[in-house]
Design an enzyme around this catalytic site. Structure first.
Site, PDB file in Angstrom:
ATOM      1  N   ARG A   1     -35.008  36.042 -16.200  1.00 39.51           N
ATOM      2  CA  ARG A   1     -34.623  35.174 -14.923  1.00 39.51           C
ATOM      3  C   ARG A   1     -34.161  33.887 -15.513  1.00 39.51           C
ATOM      4  O   ARG A   1     -34.255  33.580 -16.427  1.00 39.51           O
ATOM      5  CB  ARG A   1     -35.804  35.180 -14.084  1.00 39.51           C
ATOM      6  CG  ARG A   1     -36.337  36.454 -13.402  1.00 39.51           C
ATOM      7  CD  ARG A   1     -37.515  36.415 -12.734  1.00 39.51           C
ATOM      8  NE  ARG A   1     -38.762  36.534 -13.614  1.00 39.51           N
ATOM      9  CZ  ARG A   1     -39.908  36.201 -13.432  1.00 39.51           C
ATOM     10  NH1 ARG A   1     -40.410  36.205 -11.964  1.00 39.51           N
ATOM     11  NH2 ARG A   1     -40.777  36.277 -14.181  1.00 39.51           N
TER      12      ARG A   1
ATOM     13  N   LYS B   1     -40.974  30.646 -15.893  1.00 42.14           N
ATOM     14  CA  LYS B   1     -42.174  31.104 -16.266  1.00 42.14           C
ATOM     15  C   LYS B   1     -42.829  29.697 -17.066  1.00 42.14           C
ATOM     16  O   LYS B   1     -42.103  28.861 -17.412  1.00 42.14           O
ATOM     17  CB  LYS B   1     -42.155  32.078 -17.822  1.00 42.14           C
ATOM     18  CG  LYS B   1     -41.701  33.507 -17.073  1.00 42.14           C
ATOM     19  CD  LYS B   1     -42.646  33.920 -15.957  1.00 42.14           C
ATOM     20  CE  LYS B   1     -44.141  34.420 -16.647  1.00 42.14           C
ATOM     21  NZ  LYS B   1     -45.030  34.641 -15.367  1.00 42.14           N
TER      22      LYS B   1
ATOM     23  N   TYR C   1     -43.665  28.359 -12.483  1.00 43.73           N
ATOM     24  CA  TYR C   1     -44.895  29.121 -12.517  1.00 43.73           C
ATOM     25  C   TYR C   1     -45.759  28.558 -13.755  1.00 43.73           C
ATOM     26  O   TYR C   1     -45.232  28.349 -14.958  1.00 43.73           O
ATOM     27  CB  TYR C   1     -44.765  30.471 -12.732  1.00 43.73           C
ATOM     28  CG  TYR C   1     -44.099  30.950 -11.459  1.00 43.73           C
ATOM     29  CD1 TYR C   1     -45.039  31.210 -10.129  1.00 43.73           C
ATOM     30  CD2 TYR C   1     -43.132  31.639 -11.558  1.00 43.73           C
ATOM     31  CE1 TYR C   1     -44.335  31.690  -9.050  1.00 43.73           C
ATOM     32  CE2 TYR C   1     -42.512  32.355 -10.116  1.00 43.73           C
ATOM     33  CZ  TYR C   1     -43.221  32.194  -8.975  1.00 43.73           C
ATOM     34  OH  TYR C   1     -42.699  32.971  -8.233  1.00 43.73           O
TER      35      TYR C   1
ATOM     36  N   HIS D   1     -49.778  29.502 -14.151  1.00 52.02           N
ATOM     37  CA  HIS D   1     -50.994  30.089 -14.146  1.00 52.02           C
ATOM     38  C   HIS D   1     -51.742  29.847 -15.252  1.00 52.02           C
ATOM     39  O   HIS D   1     -51.839  30.276 -16.209  1.00 52.02           O
ATOM     40  CB  HIS D   1     -50.119  31.623 -14.594  1.00 52.02           C
ATOM     41  CG  HIS D   1     -49.438  32.212 -13.570  1.00 52.02           C
ATOM     42  ND1 HIS D   1     -50.006  32.747 -12.284  1.00 52.02           N
ATOM     43  CD2 HIS D   1     -48.159  32.439 -13.533  1.00 52.02           C
ATOM     44  CE1 HIS D   1     -48.835  33.239 -11.463  1.00 52.02           C
ATOM     45  NE2 HIS D   1     -47.846  33.035 -12.426  1.00 52.02           N
TER      46      HIS D   1
ATOM     47  N   GLU E   1     -47.180  28.653  -7.839  1.00 53.45           N
ATOM     48  CA  GLU E   1     -48.103  29.489  -7.382  1.00 53.45           C
ATOM     49  C   GLU E   1     -49.096  29.148  -6.653  1.00 53.45           C
ATOM     50  O   GLU E   1     -49.780  29.765  -5.959  1.00 53.45           O
ATOM     51  CB  GLU E   1     -48.569  30.334  -8.664  1.00 53.45           C
ATOM     52  CG  GLU E   1     -49.537  29.722  -9.598  1.00 53.45           C
ATOM     53  CD  GLU E   1     -48.876  28.888 -10.704  1.00 53.45           C
ATOM     54  OE1 GLU E   1     -49.782  28.426 -11.477  1.00 53.45           O
ATOM     55  OE2 GLU E   1     -47.896  28.832 -10.714  1.00 53.45           O
TER      56      GLU E   1
ATOM     57  N   SER F   1     -44.179  38.281  -5.805  1.00 53.47           N
ATOM     58  CA  SER F   1     -45.229  39.136  -5.226  1.00 53.47           C
ATOM     59  C   SER F   1     -44.582  40.271  -4.642  1.00 53.47           C
ATOM     60  O   SER F   1     -44.899  41.484  -4.970  1.00 53.47           O
ATOM     61  CB  SER F   1     -46.222  38.623  -4.630  1.00 53.47           C
ATOM     62  OG  SER F   1     -46.939  37.616  -5.161  1.00 53.47           O
TER      63      SER F   1
ATOM     64  N   ARG G   1     -57.281  41.887   7.786  1.00 53.10           N
ATOM     65  CA  ARG G   1     -56.225  42.018   7.102  1.00 53.10           C
ATOM     66  C   ARG G   1     -56.091  43.764   7.099  1.00 53.10           C
ATOM     67  O   ARG G   1     -54.997  44.331   7.004  1.00 53.10           O
ATOM     68  CB  ARG G   1     -56.389  41.592   5.570  1.00 53.10           C
ATOM     69  CG  ARG G   1     -55.027  42.075   4.700  1.00 53.10           C
ATOM     70  CD  ARG G   1     -53.675  41.419   5.227  1.00 53.10           C
ATOM     71  NE  ARG G   1     -52.704  41.596   4.185  1.00 53.10           N
ATOM     72  CZ  ARG G   1     -51.548  41.247   4.464  1.00 53.10           C
ATOM     73  NH1 ARG G   1     -51.187  40.626   5.735  1.00 53.10           N
ATOM     74  NH2 ARG G   1     -50.499  41.524   3.665  1.00 53.10           N
TER      75      ARG G   1
ATOM     76  N   VAL H   1     -54.954  41.943  -6.910  1.00 52.14           N
ATOM     77  CA  VAL H   1     -56.000  40.806  -6.103  1.00 52.14           C
ATOM     78  C   VAL H   1     -55.468  39.403  -6.754  1.00 52.14           C
ATOM     79  O   VAL H   1     -55.029  39.161  -7.776  1.00 52.14           O
ATOM     80  CB  VAL H   1     -57.429  41.153  -6.867  1.00 52.14           C
ATOM     81  CG1 VAL H   1     -58.445  39.907  -6.404  1.00 52.14           C
ATOM     82  CG2 VAL H   1     -57.662  42.520  -6.329  1.00 52.14           C
ATOM     83  N   LEU H   2     -55.675  38.483  -5.910  1.00 54.81           N
ATOM     84  CA  LEU H   2     -55.160  37.082  -6.066  1.00 54.81           C
ATOM     85  C   LEU H   2     -56.269  35.915  -5.531  1.00 54.81           C
ATOM     86  O   LEU H   2     -56.655  36.276  -4.488  1.00 54.81           O
ATOM     87  CB  LEU H   2     -53.831  36.691  -5.471  1.00 54.81           C
ATOM     88  CG  LEU H   2     -53.426  35.241  -5.828  1.00 54.81           C
ATOM     89  CD1 LEU H   2     -53.211  34.798  -7.093  1.00 54.81           C
ATOM     90  CD2 LEU H   2     -52.244  34.967  -4.945  1.00 54.81           C
TER      91      LEU H   2
ATOM     92  N   ILE I   1     -52.376  40.522 -13.824  1.00 53.30           N
ATOM     93  CA  ILE I   1     -52.448  40.069 -15.305  1.00 53.30           C
ATOM     94  C   ILE I   1     -52.022  38.640 -15.821  1.00 53.30           C
ATOM     95  O   ILE I   1     -52.442  37.966 -16.339  1.00 53.30           O
ATOM     96  CB  ILE I   1     -51.319  40.834 -16.079  1.00 53.30           C
ATOM     97  CG1 ILE I   1     -51.985  40.613 -17.619  1.00 53.30           C
ATOM     98  CG2 ILE I   1     -49.995  40.687 -15.976  1.00 53.30           C
ATOM     99  CD1 ILE I   1     -53.531  41.030 -18.017  1.00 53.30           C
ATOM    100  N   ASP I   2     -50.906  38.001 -14.536  1.00 56.63           N
ATOM    101  CA  ASP I   2     -50.699  36.467 -14.949  1.00 56.63           C
ATOM    102  C   ASP I   2     -52.100  35.419 -14.816  1.00 56.63           C
ATOM    103  O   ASP I   2     -51.780  34.485 -15.400  1.00 56.63           O
ATOM    104  CB  ASP I   2     -49.556  36.207 -13.959  1.00 56.63           C
ATOM    105  CG  ASP I   2     -48.081  36.186 -14.492  1.00 56.63           C
ATOM    106  OD1 ASP I   2     -48.033  36.066 -15.611  1.00 56.63           O
ATOM    107  OD2 ASP I   2     -47.119  36.411 -13.558  1.00 56.63           O
TER     108      ASP I   2
ATOM    109  N   VAL J   1     -47.512  44.227 -17.865  1.00 58.21           N
ATOM    110  CA  VAL J   1     -46.717  43.328 -18.295  1.00 58.21           C
ATOM    111  C   VAL J   1     -46.549  41.724 -17.503  1.00 58.21           C
ATOM    112  O   VAL J   1     -46.768  42.017 -16.043  1.00 58.21           O
ATOM    113  CB  VAL J   1     -45.090  43.791 -17.729  1.00 58.21           C
ATOM    114  CG1 VAL J   1     -44.133  42.991 -18.268  1.00 58.21           C
ATOM    115  CG2 VAL J   1     -45.010  45.174 -19.021  1.00 58.21           C
TER     116      VAL J   1
ATOM    117  N   ASN K   1     -44.660  39.462 -16.883  1.00 54.06           N
ATOM    118  CA  ASN K   1     -43.532  38.994 -16.020  1.00 54.06           C
ATOM    119  C   ASN K   1     -42.898  40.202 -15.234  1.00 54.06           C
ATOM    120  O   ASN K   1     -41.412  40.328 -15.805  1.00 54.06           O
ATOM    121  CB  ASN K   1     -42.669  38.117 -16.910  1.00 54.06           C
ATOM    122  CG  ASN K   1     -42.213  38.876 -18.098  1.00 54.06           C
ATOM    123  OD1 ASN K   1     -42.841  39.489 -18.573  1.00 54.06           O
ATOM    124  ND2 ASN K   1     -41.036  38.246 -18.672  1.00 54.06           N
ATOM    125  N   MET K   2     -43.569  41.119 -14.542  1.00 51.47           N
ATOM    126  CA  MET K   2     -43.025  42.240 -14.258  1.00 51.47           C
ATOM    127  C   MET K   2     -41.478  41.957 -13.559  1.00 51.47           C
ATOM    128  O   MET K   2     -40.647  42.768 -13.582  1.00 51.47           O
ATOM    129  CB  MET K   2     -43.771  42.761 -13.159  1.00 51.47           C
ATOM    130  CG  MET K   2     -44.873  43.699 -13.842  1.00 51.47           C
ATOM    131  SD  MET K   2     -46.083  44.313 -12.890  1.00 51.47           S
ATOM    132  CE  MET K   2     -45.102  45.713 -11.868  1.00 51.47           C
TER     133      MET K   2
END
Length: 372
Positions: free
Chosen positions: A15, A75, A94, A96, A118, A134, A203, A239-240, A269-270, A298, A300-301
């Site tokens: 990217r 990133k 980003y 993280h 984020e 996302s 939700r 989950v976030l 995972i980030d 991964v 950075n999917m």
């Protein structure tokens, strides 16, 4: 303002932080844009596209960092990039930080004003700069999970949708936010038997309504989670907790209850991952095995579908980038509390409480940072 866009150097990150369209908008607002040569190639943008937009091309990253007042990336900056940051410079990308003490330390040492995509918010309580990625990661998760389940890749050898006379695979999605909803949508579309768990009853009602019975919903208690993990062919972690480390919701002990060759896809995972056995991997080497369970983690999917991701991210970040450039970061943040929520570091101070809590570091409020 002088805005710089370096080429991403994280492994298999294709990217780019600024599209030619965004560069054209910035130039139209009277700003200078400096793009590292080849920065957009992975997303299908040539240097000529940026030149046509009015940007200048830099020979290397060192020139971009040295000459720019604001750095726009995708990133988190890698170690060599962090060494080039300086006080008085704005970093918009980003970050993280919660699971990354080394990056946090380097950003604080540099004195840079770092604004994280984020943690920027909106009026609805959402995360508008995280949402596009996302959505991409959520839609990718069943796709990469299906590939992981193939026997040649070490998986159980099951087809998500099954075939007539053979039951479909069971997919469990933990987390019903943007990632979880998109993952459930695609998994159900592939014919899987999908259950999505969340702790918000409103939700769950919303998800039940939009899926019209094609996806099951459940309250994410520890007991139900453990029960469904044991039955699943694929578990997607979605989950976030904004800005904070992801909670560990599936333990290593629970892996022994799972079907041999089942797949875990950890989209969290980030932020450190939501499975106890998760560790970040790359597109080049995406899968590893623990106790017979395959893990796809991964970090950075969305980089795998770089053009789609870059365009989606560029659409979301451009208004904020222009506000920072037009007004300067202090005025832009003072006038927009949602942009202020993105401030993570300034002049050696940590300005995001959740990161401080995760790393055991002191923090100040973004409002206090404005006065420094």
């Amino acid at each position: 303002m002088k805005i710089g866009c370096p080429k991403e150097i994280k492994p298999q990150e294709f990217r780019v932080g600024m599209t030619p369209i965004a560069a054209r908008e910035a130039v139209a607002h009277g700003h200078e844009v400096l793009v590292e040569t080849g920065a957009g190639v992975g997303s299908g943008f040539a240097d000529a596209d940026y030149i046509a937009a009015g940007a200048r091309i830099a020979a290397d990253a060192a020139e971009v960092f040295a000459k720019s007042e604001m750095i726009v990336k995708v990133k988190e900056p890698q170690a060599v990039e962090r060494a080039r940051l300086r006080e008085g410079q704005v970093l918009f990308t980003y970050l993280h930080l919660a699971p990354d003490p080394e990056q946090t330390k380097d950003l604080l040492t540099s004195g840079v004003t770092a604004i994280a995509y984020e943690t920027v918010t909106d009026d609805r309580g959402g995360l508008p700069l995280l949402a596009p990625m996302s959505e991409v990661a959520g839609r990718l998760a069943p796709q990469v999970g299906a590939w992981t389940l193939q026997k040649a890749n070490g998986g159980r050898g099951v087809l998500l949708g099954g075939v007539p006379g053979v039951l479909p695979a069971k997919v469990l999605v933990i987390g019903g936010g943007v990632v979880g909803a998109q993952a459930a949508r695609v998994a159900a579309g592939m014919g899987a038997d999908v259950t999505i768990l969340d702790r918000s009853v409103p939700r769950l009602r919303y998800l039940d309504d939009i899926f019209h019975g094609t996806v099951k919903t459940g309250y994410a208690s520890a007991g139900l989670t453990a029960e469904l993990v044991a039955e699943a062919d694929m578990v997607i972690g979605a989950v976030l907790i904004p800005g904070a480390a992801a909670p560990k919701l599936v333990t290593r002990a629970q892996l022994k209850t799972m079907k041999p060759g089942a797949a875990i896809v950890d989209v969290a995972i980030d932020q450190g991952g939501c499975f106890e056995t998760s560790r970040a991997t790359t597109h080049q080497d995406p899968i590893y095995e623990v106790d017979g369970i395959l893990h796809y983690c991964v970090a950075n999917m969305p980089g795998a579908v770089a053009r789609t991701s870059t365009m989606a991210l560029g659409n979301a970040t451009m208004p904020f980038m222009l506000a920072l450039a037009d007004k300067g970061w202090k005025r832009a943040c003072a006038e927009d509390r949602h942009l202020m929520a993105g401030l993570n570091t300034h002049k050696g101070k940590l300005t995001y409480a959740a990161v401080g809590a995760a790393l055991g570091l002191p923090s100040i409020t973004p409002e206090e940072a404005l006065a420094i």
